[in-house]
Design a protein around this motif. Structure first.
Motif, PDB file in Angstrom:
ATOM      1  N   ALA A 232      -2.839 -40.056 -12.544  1.00 39.49           N
ATOM      2  CA  ALA A 232      -1.745 -39.424 -11.790  1.00 39.49           C
ATOM      3  C   ALA A 232      -2.285 -38.321 -10.879  1.00 39.49           C
ATOM      4  CB  ALA A 232      -0.692 -38.874 -12.743  1.00 39.49           C
ATOM      5  N   LEU A 233      -3.312 -37.629 -11.340  1.00 46.89           N
ATOM      6  CA  LEU A 233      -3.925 -36.563 -10.539  1.00 46.89           C
ATOM      7  C   LEU A 233      -4.482 -37.147  -9.224  1.00 46.89           C
ATOM      8  CD1 LEU A 233      -5.012 -33.600 -10.523  1.00 46.89           C
ATOM      9  CD2 LEU A 233      -7.116 -34.543 -11.498  1.00 46.89           C
ATOM     10  N   PHE A 234      -5.198 -38.250  -9.362  1.00 44.92           N
ATOM     11  CA  PHE A 234      -5.776 -38.873  -8.165  1.00 44.92           C
ATOM     12  C   PHE A 234      -4.690 -39.470  -7.270  1.00 44.92           C
ATOM     13  CE2 PHE A 234      -9.604 -38.341 -10.593  1.00 44.92           C
ATOM     14  CZ  PHE A 234     -10.538 -38.075  -9.608  1.00 44.92           C
ATOM     15  N   ARG A 235      -3.673 -40.040  -7.896  1.00 46.75           N
ATOM     16  CA  ARG A 235      -2.569 -40.587  -7.110  1.00 46.75           C
ATOM     17  C   ARG A 235      -1.901 -39.478  -6.303  1.00 46.75           C
ATOM     18  NH1 ARG A 235       2.184 -41.567 -10.635  1.00 46.75           N
ATOM     19  NH2 ARG A 235       2.047 -39.308 -10.449  1.00 46.75           N
ATOM     20  N   ASP A 236      -1.637 -38.341  -6.950  1.00 55.35           N
ATOM     21  CA  ASP A 236      -0.983 -37.234  -6.253  1.00 55.35           C
ATOM     22  C   ASP A 236      -1.846 -36.713  -5.106  1.00 55.35           C
ATOM     23  OD1 ASP A 236       1.037 -37.549  -8.021  1.00 55.35           O
ATOM     24  OD2 ASP A 236       0.669 -35.717  -9.178  1.00 55.35           O
ATOM     25  N   ALA A 237      -3.153 -36.637  -5.344  1.00 54.25           N
ATOM     26  CA  ALA A 237      -4.057 -36.162  -4.286  1.00 54.25           C
ATOM     27  C   ALA A 237      -4.055 -37.148  -3.119  1.00 54.25           C
ATOM     28  CB  ALA A 237      -5.468 -36.007  -4.843  1.00 54.25           C
ATOM     29  N   PHE A 238      -4.018 -38.416  -3.453  1.00 57.34           N
ATOM     30  CA  PHE A 238      -4.017 -39.468  -2.432  1.00 57.34           C
ATOM     31  C   PHE A 238      -2.739 -39.382  -1.581  1.00 57.34           C
ATOM     32  CE2 PHE A 238      -3.019 -43.769  -0.995  1.00 57.34           C
ATOM     33  CZ  PHE A 238      -4.231 -44.195  -0.469  1.00 57.34           C
ATOM     34  N   VAL A 239      -1.613 -39.272  -2.280  1.00 56.41           N
ATOM     35  CA  VAL A 239      -0.320 -39.224  -1.585  1.00 56.41           C
ATOM     36  C   VAL A 239      -0.240 -37.971  -0.705  1.00 56.41           C
ATOM     37  CG1 VAL A 239       2.179 -38.941  -1.917  1.00 56.41           C
ATOM     38  CG2 VAL A 239       0.924 -40.605  -3.284  1.00 56.41           C
ATOM     39  N   ALA A 240      -0.647 -36.819  -1.265  1.00 58.18           N
ATOM     40  CA  ALA A 240      -0.571 -35.563  -0.505  1.00 58.18           C
ATOM     41  C   ALA A 240      -1.435 -35.657   0.752  1.00 58.18           C
ATOM     42  CB  ALA A 240      -1.013 -34.396  -1.380  1.00 58.18           C
ATOM     43  N   ALA A 241      -2.615 -36.217   0.613  1.00 58.50           N
ATOM     44  CA  ALA A 241      -3.512 -36.308   1.756  1.00 58.50           C
ATOM     45  C   ALA A 241      -2.940 -37.241   2.824  1.00 58.50           C
ATOM     46  CB  ALA A 241      -4.886 -36.796   1.301  1.00 58.50           C
ATOM     47  N   LYS A 242      -2.376 -38.348   2.388  1.00 56.44           N
ATOM     48  CA  LYS A 242      -1.767 -39.293   3.342  1.00 56.44           C
ATOM     49  C   LYS A 242      -0.613 -38.610   4.072  1.00 56.44           C
ATOM     50  CE  LYS A 242      -3.793 -43.360   2.950  1.00 56.44           C
ATOM     51  NZ  LYS A 242      -5.024 -43.191   3.702  1.00 56.44           N
ATOM     52  N   TYR A 243       0.198 -37.886   3.294  1.00 56.36           N
ATOM     53  CA  TYR A 243       1.376 -37.241   3.859  1.00 56.36           C
ATOM     54  C   TYR A 243       0.973 -36.197   4.898  1.00 56.36           C
ATOM     55  CZ  TYR A 243       5.808 -34.712   3.994  1.00 56.36           C
ATOM     56  OH  TYR A 243       6.956 -34.119   4.400  1.00 56.36           O
ATOM     57  N   GLU A 244      -0.086 -35.489   4.579  1.00 61.80           N
ATOM     58  CA  GLU A 244      -0.524 -34.421   5.485  1.00 61.80           C
ATOM     59  C   GLU A 244      -1.508 -34.920   6.531  1.00 61.80           C
ATOM     60  OE1 GLU A 244      -1.895 -31.416   2.735  1.00 61.80           O
ATOM     61  OE2 GLU A 244       0.043 -31.513   1.704  1.00 61.80           O
ATOM     62  N   GLY A 245      -1.844 -36.188   6.476  1.00 62.56           N
ATOM     63  CA  GLY A 245      -2.705 -36.792   7.490  1.00 62.56           C
ATOM     64  C   GLY A 245      -4.114 -36.233   7.531  1.00 62.56           C
ATOM     65  N   ARG A 246      -4.687 -35.936   6.377  1.00 65.55           N
ATOM     66  CA  ARG A 246      -6.063 -35.450   6.324  1.00 65.55           C
ATOM     67  C   ARG A 246      -6.718 -35.987   5.051  1.00 65.55           C
ATOM     68  NH1 ARG A 246      -5.794 -32.958   2.096  1.00 65.55           N
ATOM     69  NH2 ARG A 246      -3.926 -31.873   1.440  1.00 65.55           N
ATOM     70  N   PRO A 247      -8.052 -35.993   5.015  1.00 59.59           N
ATOM     71  CA  PRO A 247      -8.695 -36.494   3.799  1.00 59.59           C
ATOM     72  C   PRO A 247      -8.476 -35.534   2.637  1.00 59.59           C
ATOM     73  CG  PRO A 247     -10.348 -35.919   5.488  1.00 59.59           C
ATOM     74  CD  PRO A 247      -9.017 -35.566   6.041  1.00 59.59           C
ATOM     75  N   PRO A 248      -8.420 -36.057   1.393  1.00 56.28           N
ATOM     76  CA  PRO A 248      -8.239 -35.183   0.233  1.00 56.28           C
ATOM     77  C   PRO A 248      -9.453 -34.273   0.056  1.00 56.28           C
ATOM     78  CG  PRO A 248      -8.286 -37.509  -0.421  1.00 56.28           C
ATOM     79  CD  PRO A 248      -8.638 -37.459   1.005  1.00 56.28           C
ATOM     80  N   THR A 249      -9.230 -33.043  -0.368  1.00 60.80           N
ATOM     81  CA  THR A 249     -10.345 -32.104  -0.552  1.00 60.80           C
ATOM     82  C   THR A 249     -10.424 -31.676  -2.019  1.00 60.80           C
ATOM     83  OG1 THR A 249      -8.909 -30.201  -0.195  1.00 60.80           O
ATOM     84  CG2 THR A 249     -10.006 -31.106   1.753  1.00 60.80           C
ATOM     85  N   PRO A 250     -11.616 -31.204  -2.453  1.00 65.81           N
ATOM     86  CA  PRO A 250     -11.758 -30.694  -3.814  1.00 65.81           C
ATOM     87  C   PRO A 250     -10.776 -29.553  -4.091  1.00 65.81           C
ATOM     88  CG  PRO A 250     -13.919 -30.976  -2.827  1.00 65.81           C
ATOM     89  CD  PRO A 250     -12.919 -31.256  -1.744  1.00 65.81           C
ATOM     90  N   THR A 251     -10.559 -28.668  -3.099  1.00 64.48           N
ATOM     91  CA  THR A 251      -9.645 -27.540  -3.314  1.00 64.48           C
ATOM     92  C   THR A 251      -8.261 -28.054  -3.691  1.00 64.48           C
ATOM     93  OG1 THR A 251     -10.715 -26.757  -1.318  1.00 64.48           O
ATOM     94  CG2 THR A 251      -9.005 -25.318  -2.271  1.00 64.48           C
ATOM     95  N   GLN A 252      -7.854 -29.088  -2.966  1.00 63.04           N
ATOM     96  CA  GLN A 252      -6.521 -29.610  -3.214  1.00 63.04           C
ATOM     97  C   GLN A 252      -6.445 -30.270  -4.594  1.00 63.04           C
ATOM     98  OE1 GLN A 252      -6.074 -33.213  -1.404  1.00 63.04           O
ATOM     99  NE2 GLN A 252      -3.844 -33.295  -1.494  1.00 63.04           N
ATOM    100  N   LEU A 253      -7.508 -30.995  -4.990  1.00 63.92           N
ATOM    101  CA  LEU A 253      -7.541 -31.552  -6.346  1.00 63.92           C
ATOM    102  C   LEU A 253      -7.440 -30.421  -7.372  1.00 63.92           C
ATOM    103  CD1 LEU A 253     -10.242 -34.396  -6.513  1.00 63.92           C
ATOM    104  CD2 LEU A 253      -7.867 -34.534  -7.238  1.00 63.92           C
ATOM    105  N   GLY A 254      -8.159 -29.325  -7.094  1.00 62.78           N
ATOM    106  CA  GLY A 254      -8.129 -28.165  -7.987  1.00 62.78           C
ATOM    107  C   GLY A 254      -6.722 -27.614  -8.131  1.00 62.78           C
ATOM    108  N   GLU A 255      -6.015 -27.516  -7.003  1.00 62.71           N
ATOM    109  CA  GLU A 255      -4.627 -27.019  -7.062  1.00 62.71           C
ATOM    110  C   GLU A 255      -3.750 -27.937  -7.893  1.00 62.71           C
ATOM    111  OE1 GLU A 255      -3.240 -26.662  -3.040  1.00 62.71           O
ATOM    112  OE2 GLU A 255      -4.705 -25.075  -2.614  1.00 62.71           O
ATOM    113  N   LEU A 256      -3.948 -29.253  -7.692  1.00 62.65           N
ATOM    114  CA  LEU A 256      -3.139 -30.218  -8.440  1.00 62.65           C
ATOM    115  C   LEU A 256      -3.420 -30.128  -9.937  1.00 62.65           C
ATOM    116  CD1 LEU A 256      -3.363 -33.314  -6.058  1.00 62.65           C
ATOM    117  CD2 LEU A 256      -1.292 -32.058  -6.664  1.00 62.65           C
TER     118      LEU A 256
END
Ligand code: ATP
Length: 273
Positions: A232-256
């Motif tokens: 679910a963590l990776f899915r959320d990072a994937f969805v957030a990155a797609k939504y924001e139109g940028r590649p997923p970052t470690p910082t964002q994974l950390g926040e999740l």
């Protein structure tokens, strides 16, 4: 709602490599599947031993979200078998007598589609110990256990079939089912550090999110998580990155991870833990 139906009669596309960790379970299953194959090729004079050499089914038990159904799919794949996944309560929430009929039908369908695997999710709801109470529900349960035993004892040597039950509560399962010639049981516990590392690898690859240099921090941050929570963590990072139109970052994974930790704590408090 056809989701359950659509998984029927296909060979699942899940391999050992899609399951992170649990090397001991994989090795034990490999060994059993190997003996099953071998026992099929026994010379005539040893055929009478066959039923004693291998189980006719597996029970995977452990906490929710640890990959028990995933293991069932990978076993079917190894077995080159079609799979039917049935929810236990779906079979038990029927009128008296209908559960047994449904089980008979399931086995008949599985025979027609052999090699095949029948998976009972929440197996305890069907296979609860006989005589564990005198309410109507458990009487119906008894008849269903009897039906499953009859079906499994009648497996023909030339028809390749396997039954898999998944459960969070092994102690509820009727011990008649857990005889070695019937169901062999395998514990699937929460992933240890090694398994979490491997599960992170699996989902980083599936979602194409590179975690180089960040993987060990994730392994440490996910103590007590199950495989489904890591997914679910990776899915959320994937969805957030797609939504924001940028590649997923470690910082964002950390926040999740942080957010997930908070909601887990809340849930545990809610459950009084
Ligand atoms: P339940 O007891 O709630 O039915 P389960 O143990 O059967 O749960 P699954 O349905 O197999 O759990 O797992 C759900 C999802 O979690 C899987 O589809 C997979 O994406 C992920 N998952 C769980 N364990 C693992 C694992 N060891 N490796 C990779 N992914 C995993």
């Amino acid at each position: 709602f056809k989701a359950q139906q659509s998984s029927s009669f296909e060979i699942p596309d899940v391999s050992w490599d899609d399951i992170g960790g649990y090397d001991d379970v994989k090795a034990a299953l490999e060994r059993t599947l190997h003996i099953m194959n071998m026992s099929r090729a026994l010379p005539d004079e040893d055929q009478h031993l066959r039923a004693e050499l291998t189980p006719r089914g597996f029970v995977f038990y452990g906490p929710p979200g640890t990959g028990k159904t995933l293991f069932a799919k990978a076993v079917a794949n190894k077995f080159n078998a079609t799979i039917q996944i049935v929810s236990g309560p779906e079979v038990t929430n029927k009128f008296v007598g209908e559960g047994e009929r449904r089980i008979r039908e399931l086995f008949a369908e599985a025979r027609r589609n052999a090699p095949s695997v029948i998976v009972f999710d929440e197996f305890d709801s069907i296979a609860a110990r006989r005589g564990s109470g005198d309410d109507g529900g458990s009487r119906a349960g008894n008849a269903m256990v009897a039906q499953i035993l009859t079906e499994m004892d009648g497996f023909r040597p030339d028809v390749q079939m396997l039954v898999i039950g998944t459960t969070n509560r092994l102690e509820l399962i009727d011990s008649a089912l857990l005889r070695p010639s019937r169901f062999a049981s395998f514990p699937i516990d929460l992933p240890d550090e090694y398994a979490r590392r491997d599960i992170i690898r699996v989902h980083a690859r599936r979602y194409r999110i590179p975690v180089d240099g960040f993987a060990e921090a994730l392994v440490r941050a996910t103590v007590d998580w199950n495989g489904d929570e890591i997914r679910a963590l990776f899915r959320d990072a994937f969805v957030a990155a797609k939504y924001e139109g940028r590649p997923p970052t470690p910082t964002q994974l950390g926040e999740l991870v942080g957010r997930h930790q908070i909601s887990r704590k809340r849930e545990h408090v809610g459950r009084g833990r």
